[in-house]
Design a protein around this motif. Structure first.
Motif, mmCIF file in Angstrom:
data_model
loop_
_atom_site.group_PDB
_atom_site.id
_atom_site.type_symbol
_atom_site.label_atom_id
_atom_site.label_comp_id
_atom_site.label_asym_id
_atom_site.label_seq_id
_atom_site.Cartn_x
_atom_site.Cartn_y
_atom_site.Cartn_z
ATOM 1 N N LEU A 104 0.870 -1.205 0.032
ATOM 2 C CA LEU A 104 -0.047 0.016 0.018
ATOM 3 C C LEU A 104 0.929 1.184 -0.052
ATOM 4 O O LEU A 104 0.513 2.200 -0.633
ATOM 5 N N MET A 105 1.970 1.122 0.743
ATOM 6 C CA MET A 105 3.031 2.465 0.717
ATOM 7 C C MET A 105 3.476 2.599 -0.844
ATOM 8 O O MET A 105 3.506 3.778 -1.229
ATOM 9 N N ARG A 106 3.615 1.698 -1.531
ATOM 10 C CA ARG A 106 4.265 1.570 -2.911
ATOM 11 C C ARG A 106 3.173 2.405 -3.693
ATOM 12 O O ARG A 106 3.249 3.317 -4.523
ATOM 13 N N LEU A 107 1.847 1.816 -3.384
ATOM 14 C CA LEU A 107 0.642 2.381 -4.204
ATOM 15 C C LEU A 107 0.473 3.953 -3.731
ATOM 16 O O LEU A 107 0.385 4.611 -4.350
ATOM 17 N N LEU A 108 0.810 4.185 -2.416
ATOM 18 C CA LEU A 108 0.786 5.829 -2.004
ATOM 19 C C LEU A 108 1.640 6.612 -2.803
ATOM 20 O O LEU A 108 1.202 7.691 -3.286
ATOM 21 N N PHE A 109 2.874 5.955 -2.897
ATOM 22 C CA PHE A 109 4.095 6.934 -3.819
ATOM 23 C C PHE A 109 3.503 6.731 -5.053
ATOM 24 O O PHE A 109 3.818 7.979 -5.902
ATOM 25 N N GLN A 110 3.109 5.847 -5.796
ATOM 26 C CA GLN A 110 2.782 5.749 -7.279
ATOM 27 C C GLN A 110 1.638 6.654 -7.472
ATOM 28 O O GLN A 110 1.437 7.475 -8.518
ATOM 29 N N VAL A 111 0.635 6.843 -6.657
ATOM 30 C CA VAL A 111 -0.600 7.648 -7.088
ATOM 31 C C VAL A 111 -0.274 9.120 -6.556
ATOM 32 O O VAL A 111 -0.702 9.903 -7.383
ATOM 33 N N HIS A 112 0.140 9.429 -5.467
ATOM 34 C CA HIS A 112 0.236 10.864 -5.025
ATOM 35 C C HIS A 112 1.558 11.458 -5.043
ATOM 36 O O HIS A 112 1.842 12.590 -5.138
ATOM 37 N N LEU A 113 2.556 10.824 -4.952
ATOM 38 C CA LEU A 113 4.140 11.027 -5.096
ATOM 39 C C LEU A 113 4.762 10.572 -6.189
ATOM 40 O O LEU A 113 6.049 9.948 -6.003
#
Length: 1994
Positions: free
Chosen positions: A720-729
């Motif tokens: 989910l953290m990777r997904l956070l970085f991919q989507v928002h950052l």
């Protein structure tokens, strides 16, 4: 020290202490002893009253002592002369005061009060115990040691002697020493304990809360407890000493006292094995105290537990149990204690009482069921061994009825449930069932048929099947609703089984729960959700049916629809179970997730609706290997889609519910993303929406990073953290911008994001950044380390973090940037990474490293490496000044760069400083806290290194000045920018400016700020800045404006004229003055105030012209406030004084190169002095003039007289210490300069005399206590040897000119003379002697006299200075004579004063000055003697005789100062003088010398004195009389010499004895001379001893012959006393050589008939004592016998002294010696006792007197004899009295002797009295006139002798009866004496009065005592009857005497007389009925007898 010395020391009183009379050293607590001796009583009293007033502000209890110890009356109270009662009251008051003072002992006011008590009441001697008790709690302080040093405790027997070791070293008392002494000395322990009780009593008015005594209670506990702990064995005595105080403490209402007592009880319990009754008593008192003081339940119960635990007590008393049960907080307190400690001992003692109260119904039990529950729980392990057997064995209770346990159902249930699992054998099980059967018929204890056990046991049975059966039975009970069951029991039973570890049992419990109707929704939901939380189906698949059933129950619960919050909670708790963790449908993990997803709770919730269908689709179309990823991704998408579709309110609600959880459902927020076009990483410039987005993003990052770190869901969170970085950052700059925000946001003070980034999140972000940086390529690294990137500055910020792990993570991240060589920060980071360990260890190291790098780069020689380093630092500074950089980041960077300083640094940062200053203006935007802190850090860059920039860069100076004017305080508690800027002006910074113009500008700015400033902090800061910097005097002078040089004339008169002209010119002028007048006085005053304490001032002489110009301006008449100008004058004068001190610290002359003399305008200062009316201005001017006199003496000399005249008229009248100091300094500085002035000797003396005259004239107006110090200081400065005589003569003249009355004049003269002497004693003896010499010289130069209108003839050279001292022309002759006599009288009194004599005694060295003084006084005496002769017939003759006497008096005093050798020479010369008066005067001086001190050299004058004694007598009568006086004086001198030196120089006084003997034996010698010769002989004989024996044949006859010449003796008392004294001294000195003359001496010892000479009896008594004690018995006794024969015949009046000598001799004889001379003495006394019969016929009174002396002497011998030697003597005396044919007078003598012996021997005489009974009875009969008519004695005085004989017989018998302890009066002796004694009532011999006196005083007491001595009631009846018969006598006197006898008998026999009443009453009745009752005396006696009888009856 001997025992006698110890006894005397114990008897010594404190008031007899000699230290009380000494003022050299005075005991003091606050002052040095010598300093305290100089302080008067009023000062001590004021000090004590001040301390008391300060104490009253703290504690009002001291108010009562204002009227006692601190009253005005106490100043005059001297306790050493008060009575015992007054001192006792005073001690009580002092003790109470010190007790109340003890809590405040360390305060200064308390010590002031103690100081007064020590000074006035001497409490360090009288009240030592109270003083130590007051200070003992502070024994570790220096003040306590000071108190101990005041005490006199050297005596080893003293109570506080053990503290003596502290006095000399002055070290505090060690705690170990105190504790050791406490347990070794029980008296000291009692002292500490009583200290507490006294303190409690003293503060009893304060109520229950008495915080003052906490220090006392702390000391009490901290001393007694360690003492008990330290003692090896606690004795019974120690326990007995402590117990009374323990009981008082337990009964006290003071909480602290009680707490201390609890601790002592605990220590006693640990240390001592107590008896049971003592333990019970203590337990009862503790229990009672806990009830009475509910604030200490834990402490009280704790001490009780410790007591019972250590004493092994089995039970406590009924009363203690009752008190404990009444404690409302008993259970919570015991629970709290039981959680940490073992409380079993207490509960074991409570258990028997609990069982009794539970089983029986006796009384109402106060203890609640909760209490029993707790106690039963505690003892559940002992139920089978204690409680249950006790219940079962209660036979008296069990058969009759069930146990009354229904009152405590809860307690019983809990105990039984806890105990049922511990039953291990059959016996215990039967016992348990038997107990259950005794309880009430409760359903839970009924037997279940299927399991043969009760419901309660079944629910707790170890077998799951039995538990299942019990649950089925329980479900049936719930379904049918059977009665007899408690709802709480049913609910707890079901919920307890839901926590079972067997799935089947839990499933049965779920079914039972569905039937239960009274279970709340909260309890049900919590229980079901707990199943999900504690069950892991991946490991235990058999639990799936349980979870499925639980989900079904949750889904079918209708209550959830009514409670939305509970429904949301269920959904939130179930969200984690939606995550797919297993791809296979047949496994329990997937089945649980599917079951939860299909439930209506999840499928209908807005956030998760549609997930069940989506899950089925995924499972249908996805292979098992991808199911987990696809399903979870679909879950996130579904939740995100649902969240985006919600309304705003629903969305916020959902976020609010999930905000604080870490559930996977929160990840649905990943669908939210805010967009902004601005630079988002600076929160200070973002809008609210963007800030909200950032806040949400940070929270999501925080949640995901926390979940990804650990736990079973960590892989999912990482994805989910990777997904956070991919989507928002997704962009690299955005990602690292976000991370940079996390790295540095922790420094933010403003917190725009409303979310704090902690150290943990910061560290996690750093490690994430490190991981990301490690995966970047070179291009990205170059981008990230570029100048515009925030990465490197943010990481450098983290190196300064206070958290070590943050610094470690930052270092790790920076290491990943090592490959970015093109970075502008590369060189900085590279060098920093070389010191990795230091960076991690020390947070300040990065600042030091950066400063060192920059300093080395600046110091480099322009190398490329250095330039790069400077560029890197400049880049960091550029980040700081960049507007886009967050202010918190800039502040943190600037803090890292705090050691990077320089002109370039300041120049780079100026734009940022200007921007922030613009923003701080009134029209600027709101200031953030970070921006304010940043501006403060920017201002600190104005330092020593950057200071030169201000001179060459105008903008930097203006910016700094602008900052100093910024008054804004951005936030509370934060200093204003103005203060920060001012604090940068330090000494190095100001010196580094370099340019004087810049310095001048800054000074002007500071002075302007000071003028306009209204903030005291700002003014204080400017003052501190100005004080610290070094300023040139010229710069300061420029601030006063241009210098105006007024023309001041050279003299005072010219000054006045110029001042008047200047005033006229100013009045005519219309415009304001130019120049300096333009400077406002306010600014001038403020600058002058700053200069007052300015030490760092260069070239201070530049200020002198300006200051004098200001002084001149201040003297001009203006309209301003005069007071302000006076203050300004004082400041100007003070500044000039400081300049003088700086230019010449030692007072030396100043070089013209430094300062020209003309610039110092002395006249202007004098003008200021004379024109001002303020004392303070006078002080400053005088001090300045004094200093100027040392520097420029010539200028001051011209104005010297105006200065001192002004001082005398004004300053000296002031009574303050400062004025006195000013006068002293002025004198000390001006006078020496005047004296040292060269070439002006003559005028100088004249000036000095005039100056002294000024002081003398001003003296009456000077305060009295200032006069002596003023004159002493003046003389010390002038030189007492040169000018003290001048001062004294002027003082004499001043007094002589005063016209006062006689009484007032005498008082004033005495006061003035004492003052003059005190002034003289301030100086050394040589100076005083020289002054006296000069005074005599001056008196010799004065004319003899002055007739009215006549100009006298001057003696000698009459100098001009002499006229200044006393101008003869200006005064009358009477004033001249008064002046002379006053001067001479003062000389005499000074020479005799204690101060002068004391100093002369310590004077060493030659006596030249004394010899000169003697020479001068002799010359003056000759001059006065001539005047006496010349004025013999004039009216002034009396004056000159008085002058001559006073001159002789001075001569006496001067001679007393002479050394002995000089004195002898002078005396010889004077004694050889032709004039008899001179010779007599010389001998009188010698006598005075001998009486004061003795020196052996004075023996050389013996021959000279003998020559005067033996001088011829062939002169005329007048000369003969003069000669006799001189001879007496010479003999007296010889006597004094002999007294001083005779014992050690005997041979030298043999001629003296010969010479005196010649005078005594001369028949025609003058009697007065002969008396002196006799006294001299007495003294010489006493000294010569055996050497005087050859002179006895001449001396003794002469002396004895002298005593025989009665007529001459009684006409000259001195002659008589001298003869007796000589006789006494010779007898005392040579007692063994006077036997030839002893008889004559004994005959002369009766001379005490001369009553006109009171000293004669004393001398004769001494002579008699000498003869009695010194002369041997073998010599004295024969002489006494011979003398008696002669005395008894013709000189009977000498018999008394003779017998006194013999009596004293016998008293001093040893027993053996007495035995040897007993026969001789017996013969003598037998002869002497015949004195009555042989030598006293016709004179009864003289016979009685002589016989009494003989008997007293004989008694002295008898008292020294033993029984064996006395018995034959007594019988010999008895036979002597009864000798046939002997005169009957011997019987009278013997009876008197027997009476005297009985009185002395008391009970011992009874041993010898047996032979006297029959003779005394015969004597009583023979002398009774009713029995015989014959006269007993044949002489004419028969009646008197017979009465006397009766009296002696009756008195002797009375004493025998009185002292009889051996039953002397037997029946036979009683029969012998009874009738003669009673018959004496009829014996009226001697007449009525004699009869009445004999009956009342002798007979009645004798018969009464006889009745007591009989001791036999059989003898009382005849005695009483015989007395009663006498009441029928015909004579009223006899009847009256009989009644008196009856009254005395009744009074003596008391209750024993009751048996005699029957026979007494008839006789009394007869008396009352007969005619004689009319006699008032008889009636009175009858009444008295009746009163006695009635009293006995009652």
């Amino acid at each position: 020290m001997t025992s006698l010395a110890h006894q005397l020391k114990r008897l010594a009183l404190p008031q007899n202490d000699p230290s009380l009379l000494s003022r050299k050293d005075v005991a003091s607590l606050l002052f040095d002893p010598k300093e305290a001796a100089s302080i008067d009583r009023d000062t001590f009293f004021a000090l004590g009253c001040t301390g008391l007033e300060e104490l009253l502000g703290i504690e009002s209890a001291f108010e009562e002592f204002q009227e006692t110890l601190f009253s005005q009356a106490s100043k005059g109270l001297e306790r050493s002369v008060q009575t015992k009662e007054v001192n006792q009251k005073l001690d009580a008051s002092i003790s109470l005061f010190l007790t109340r003072l003890s809590p405040y002992f360390l305060l200064k006011p308390a010590q002031k009060c103690i100081e007064w008590l020590i000074h006035r009441f001497h409490i360090h001697q009288y009240n030592q115990d109270s003083l130590i008790a007051c200070s003992l709690p502070y024994h570790e302080t220096k003040v306590f040691v000071r108190v101990i040093q005041l005490l006199k405790i050297k005596d080893p027997t003293h109570r506080w002697n053990w503290l003596q070791c502290l006095q000399k070293p002055g070290v505090p008392l060690a705690r170990g020493t105190l504790i050791t002494h406490c347990y070794k000395d029980l008296g000291f322990m009692d002292f500490i304990c009583s200290l507490v009780t006294k303190s409690v009593k003293a503060y009893s008015h304060s109520g229950e809360n008495c915080p003052q005594l906490r220090v006392i209670f702390s000391f009490y506990a901290s001393t007694i407890i360690p003492a008990l702990d330290a003692v090896e064995k606690v004795t019974d005595a120690l326990v007995a000493k402590l117990l009374p105080y323990v009981q008082k403490g337990l009964k006290s209402s003071l909480v602290d006292y009680k707490a201390a007592t609890y601790m002592i009880v605990c220590q006693l319990a640990v240390k001592v094995v107590m008896e049971s009754h003592l333990v019970d008593t203590l337990a009862l008192q503790i229990s009672k105290s806990v009830v009475k003081t509910p604030t200490l339940p834990r402490e009280g119960l704790g001490s009780l537990i410790v007591l019972l635990q250590n004493q092994k007590a089995e039970s406590i008393s009924e009363k203690a149990f009752g008190y404990l049960s009444a404690i409302p907080t008993l259970v919570p307190t015991l629970k709290d204690i039981a959680s940490v400690y073992d409380i079993g001992p207490l509960l074991r003692c409570l258990l028997p009482h609990l069982v009794r109260f539970v089983v029986t119904d006796k009384g109402r039990f106060l203890m609640s069921g909760t209490t029993i529950l707790f106690i039963f729980r505690y003892f559940c392990q002992d139920v089978h061994c204690k409680f249950l057997p006790a219940l079962v064995n209660c036979d008296s209770v069990l058969p009759s009825r069930p146990l009354p346990l229904s009152r405590y159902p809860g307690a019983l249930d809990v105990v039984l449930e806890g105990h049922v699992s511990d039953i291990s054998n059959k016996e215990e099980q039967n016992l348990f069932h038997q107990f259950i059967s005794l309880s009430l018929s409760s359903g839970k204890y009924k037997i279940i048929p299927e399991s043969d056990t009760t419901l309660l046991l079944g629910l707790n049975h170890p077998l799951p099947s039995v538990r299942n059966l019990a649950l089925e039975h329980l479900k049936e009970i719930l379904r049918t609703g059977q009665a007899g069951f408690d709802e709480d029991f049913l609910r707890e039973a079901v919920l307890e089984r839901l926590r079972d570890d067997v799935p089947e049992v839990v499933l049965a419990a779920l079914k039972a729960m569905q039937v239960m109707k009274f279970l709340s929704a909260e309890d049900m939901v919590s229980s079901l959700l707990s199943l999900f939380q504690r069950t892991d189906v991946s490991k235990a698949g058999n639990w799936f049916p349980v979870l499925k059933e639980a989900m079904r129950v949750l889904d079918n619960t209708h209550l959830l629809e009514e409670i939305p919050t509970l429904r949301n909670r269920v959904v939130t708790e179930l969200l984690p179970f939606l995550v797919i963790t297993c791809p296979y449908e047949n496994l329990p993990e997937y089945q649980v997730a599917s079951c939860v997803a299909r439930s209506s709770l999840i499928s209908q919730h807005p956030l998760t609706q549609g997930w069940s269908q989506a899950l089925e689709d995924v499972m249908a179309r996805t292979c098992p290997s991808d199911v987990m990823g696809v399903a979870n991704q679909q879950l996130i998408s579904t939740m995100t889609k649902n969240l985006l579709g919600m309304e705003a309110s629903s969305k916020r609600s959902c976020v609010s519910n999930l905000k604080h959880t870490r559930q996977a459902g929160c990840l649905s927020f990943l669908g939210l993303r805010g967009r902004t076009s601005e630079t988002w990483w600076n929160p200070e410039k973002l809008d609210n929406t963007t800030c909200c987005y950032l806040r949400l993003l940070i929270r999501l990052f925080e949640m995901t990073i926390a979940g990804a770190s650990q736990g079973p869901l960590a892989p999912g969170f990482r994805a989910l953290m990777r997904l956070l970085f991919q989507v928002h950052l997704s962009e690299l700059p955005e990602l690292f911008g976000f991370l940079s925000l996390l790295w540095g946001y922790g420094w933010s003070q403003s917190d725009q994001l409303d979310h704090r980034v902690g150290a943990v999140l910061q560290t996690q972000a750093l490690y994430v950044g490190r991981a990301l940086l490690s995966s970047q390529n070179g291009k990205n690294l170059k981008l990230l380390t570029s100048a515009t990137s925030p990465v490197v500055p943010s990481l450098l910020m983290c190196l300064g973090s206070p958290v070590r792990e943050v610094r470690r993570a930052a270092v790790a991240a920076l290491q990943e940037l090592g490959g970015a060589d093109a970075s502008p920060f590369h060189l900085v980071t590279k060098k920093l990474l070389q010191e990795t360990e230091e960076l991690i260890t020390d947070p300040s190291h990065v600042s030091q490293a950066l400063g060192k790098m920059y300093e080395e780069a600046i110091a480099g020689k322009g190398k490329a490496q250095d330039k790069k380093m400077i560029a890197s630092v400049d880049q960091l500074l550029g980040c700081v000044q960049s507007p886009d950089c967050p202010s918190y980041t800039a502040r943190a960077l600037l803090q890292l760069l705090r050691e990077v300083n320089g002109e370039a640094v300041l120049e780079v940062l100026l734009p940022a400083m200007e921007r922030l200053l613009d923003q701080s203006g009134p029209d600027g935007p709101t200031f953030l806290k970070d921006e304010a802190l940043l501006l403060q850090f920017l201002l600190t860059k104005y330092n020593e290194q950057s200071a030169p920039l201000l001179a060459r860069h105008k903008g930097s100076l203006e910016c700094f000045i602008r900052a100093t004017g910024t008054l804004l305080e951005p936030f509370p508690g934060m200093p204003s920018f103005q203060l920060v800027a001012l604090e940068q002006i330090t000494k190095p910074f100001f010196a580094a400016l370099g340019d004087e113009k810049v310095q001048q500008r800054l000074l002007a700015v500071m002075f302007d700020l000071l003028v306009d400033c209204k903030n005291p902090v700002c003014a204080q800061t400017i003052n501190g800045v100005f004080k610290s910097i070094t300023v040139d005097g010229e710069l300061v002078a420029a601030e006063f404006g241009p210098v105006d040089r007024p023309k001041v004339s050279g003299s005072v008169h010219q000054t006045r004229r110029s001042k008047m002209l200047h005033r006229k010119a100013q009045d005519s002028a219309s415009g304001p003055p130019d120049g300096i007048s333009a400077v406002p006085w306010q600014r001038v005053t403020l600058i002058l105030e700053l200069l007052q304490h300015k030490k760092k001032l260069k070239r201070p002489q530049k200020l002198v012209p300006t200051l004098f110009s200001l002084l001149s301006r201040s003297l001009e008449p203006v309209q301003d406030d005069v007071t302000n100008l006076e203050y300004t004058k004082q400041l100007i004068l003070s500044c000039l004084l400081n300049v003088c001190y700086k230019l010449s610290p030692d007072g030396a002359l100043i070089s013209k190169d430094v300062l020209e003399e003309e610039k110092f305008n002395v006249e202007l200062v004098v003008q200021c002095l004379r024109g001002s009316g303020m004392p303070q201005t006078h002080h400053h001017a005088l001090l300045l003039l004094g200093t100027m006199a040392r520097i420029f003496p010539e200028k001051v000399l011209h104005n010297i007289m105006p200065i001192f005249t002004f001082m005398g008229a004004n300053v000296m009248r002031l009574d303050d210490a400062y004025s006195f100091q000013v006068i002293s300094k002025t004198v000390q500085m001006v006078i020496p300069a005047l004296i040292k002035l060269p070439g002006r000797t003559e005028s100088m003396e004249t000036v000095v005399i005039r100056v002294v005259h000024v002081f003398v004239d001003a003296l009456p107006h000077v305060p009295e206590h200032r006069r002596r110090p003023v004159l002493a200081g003046l003389m010390t400065t002038l030189g007492a040897g040169h000018f003290l005589w001048v001062l004294l003569l002027l003082l004499f003249k001043q007094h002589a000119m005063q016209a006062t009355s006689a009484d007032a004049g005498e008082t004033a003269l005495q006061r003035d003379v004492e003052f003059w002497i005190s002034v003289c004693c301030e100086f050394e003896v040589p100076e005083q002697l020289l002054s006296l010499f000069k005074i005599l010289k001056y008196l010799s130069r004065l004319p003899e006299d002055k007739e009215d209108g006549e100009i006298p003839r001057l003696n000698g050279c009459w100098q001009g200075t002499d006229t200044l001292l006393f101008n003869v022309e200006m005064h009358s002759g009477k004033e001249l004579r008064h002046y002379k006599f006053l001067s001479l009288s003062f000389l005499s009194q000074l020479l005799a004063s204690d101060g002068f004599v004391g100093k002369v005694g310590h004077l060493a060295g030659p006596s030249v000055m004394r010899a000169h003084l003697l020479e001068e006084i002799l010359c003056y005496i000759n001059s006065v003697a001539r005047c006496v002769e010349a004025n013999a017939n004039k009216p002034t003759a009396k004056f000159w005789r008085a002058m001559l006497n006073k001159s002789y008096d001075v001569l006496d005093k001067v001679i007393a100062l002479l050394p002995t050798d000089t004195f002898i020479t002078v005396m010889r010369g004077l004694m050889a003088n032709k004039l008899p008066s001179v010779r007599r005067k010389a001998m009188e001086l010698l006598n005075n010398k001998l009486q004061q001190k003795t020196v052996c050299v004075l023996l050389n004058l013996t021959k000279d004195l003998l020559s005067i004694v033996s001088r011829g007598q062939h002169e005329d009568d007048e000369e003969e009389e003069e000669q006799a006086i001189n001879r007496q004086t010479a003999l007296y001198s010889l006597k004094l010499l002999c007294r001083s030196f005779g014992a050690s120089h005997q041979e030298a006084f043999v001629p003296v004895l010969h010479g005196a003997m010649e005078l005594v034996t001369s028949p025609h010698e003058d009697r007065n001379v002969m008396g002196s010769a006799l006294l001299c002989i007495a003294e010489v004989t006493s000294a010569l001893k055996a050497l005087a024996v050859p002179q006895l044949p001449r001396l003794m006859p002469a002396v004895l012959q002298t005593l025989k010449e009665r007529k001459e003796l009684f006409s000259n008392k001195v002659y008589l006393l001298s003869a007796v004294t000589a006789l006494q001294r010779v007898s005392e000195t040579l007692p063994h050589f006077i036997s030839p003359y002893l008889k004559d001496i004994l005959l002369q010892v009766h001379l005490n008939i001369c009553t006109k000479c009171p000293q004669l009896p004393v001398r004769l008594a001494s002579l008699r004592a000498t003869l009695a004690t010194k002369v041997p018995s073998r010599v004295l006794l024969p002489a006494v016998t011979m003398c008696y024969s002669q005395v008894a015949q013709s000189q009977q009046n000498r018999l008394g002294p003779l017998m006194d000598i013999l009596k004293d001799h016998i008293v001093h004889m040893e027993r053996d010696e007495l035995t040897g001379h007993q026969s001789e003495l017996t013969s003598f006394f037998l002869t002497a006792l015949d004195f009555r019969s042989q030598h006293s016929q016709g004179n009864l009174e003289k016979a009685n007197e002589a016989e009494g002396c003989i008997i007293h002497c004989l008694l002295a011998m008898i008292l020294k004899m033993s029984e064996a030697s006395f018995r034959p003597l007594f019988f010999k005396l008895f036979d002597w009295s009864k000798t046939e044919g002997a005169p009957k007078d011997r019987l009278l003598t013997f009876c008197r002797l027997a009476d005297s012996i009985a009185d002395k021997l008391k009970g011992l005489f009874v041993l010898f009295a047996g032979h006297l009974v029959k003779p005394f009875a015969d004597l009583l009969n023979q002398t009774n006139v009713t029995k015989t008519d014959e006269a007993f004695f044949d002489s004419d005085d028969n009646v008197e002798k017979t009465c006397l004989l009766l009296q002696y017989v009756l008195d002797c018998l009375h004493k025998i009866f009185l002292y009889d302890t051996k039953h002397f009066v037997s029946k036979e002796r009683a029969d012998t004496l009874m009738a003669p004694l009673v018959d004496q009532l009829e014996n009226t011999l001697g007449g009525v009065e004699v009869y009445h006196a004999r009956v009342t005083e002798h007979l009645v007491p004798c018969i009464a005592q006889f009745s007591i001595a009989v001791r036999d009631d059989s003898q009382w009846k005849p005695l009483n009857y015989q007395v009663l018969l006498k009441t029928r006598h015909s004579s009223p006197k006899v009847r009256f005497s009989s009644l008196l006898m009856l009254v005395e008998l009744a009074g003596k026999l008391k209750e024993n007389y009751m048996v005699l009443l029957p026979e007494t009453i008839p006789f009394l009745a007869e008396l009352m009925e007969g005619k004689s009752y009319l006699s008032p005396y008889c009636l009175l006696c009858v009444c008295l007898l009746l009163q006695v009888l009635l009293h006995l009856r009652s």
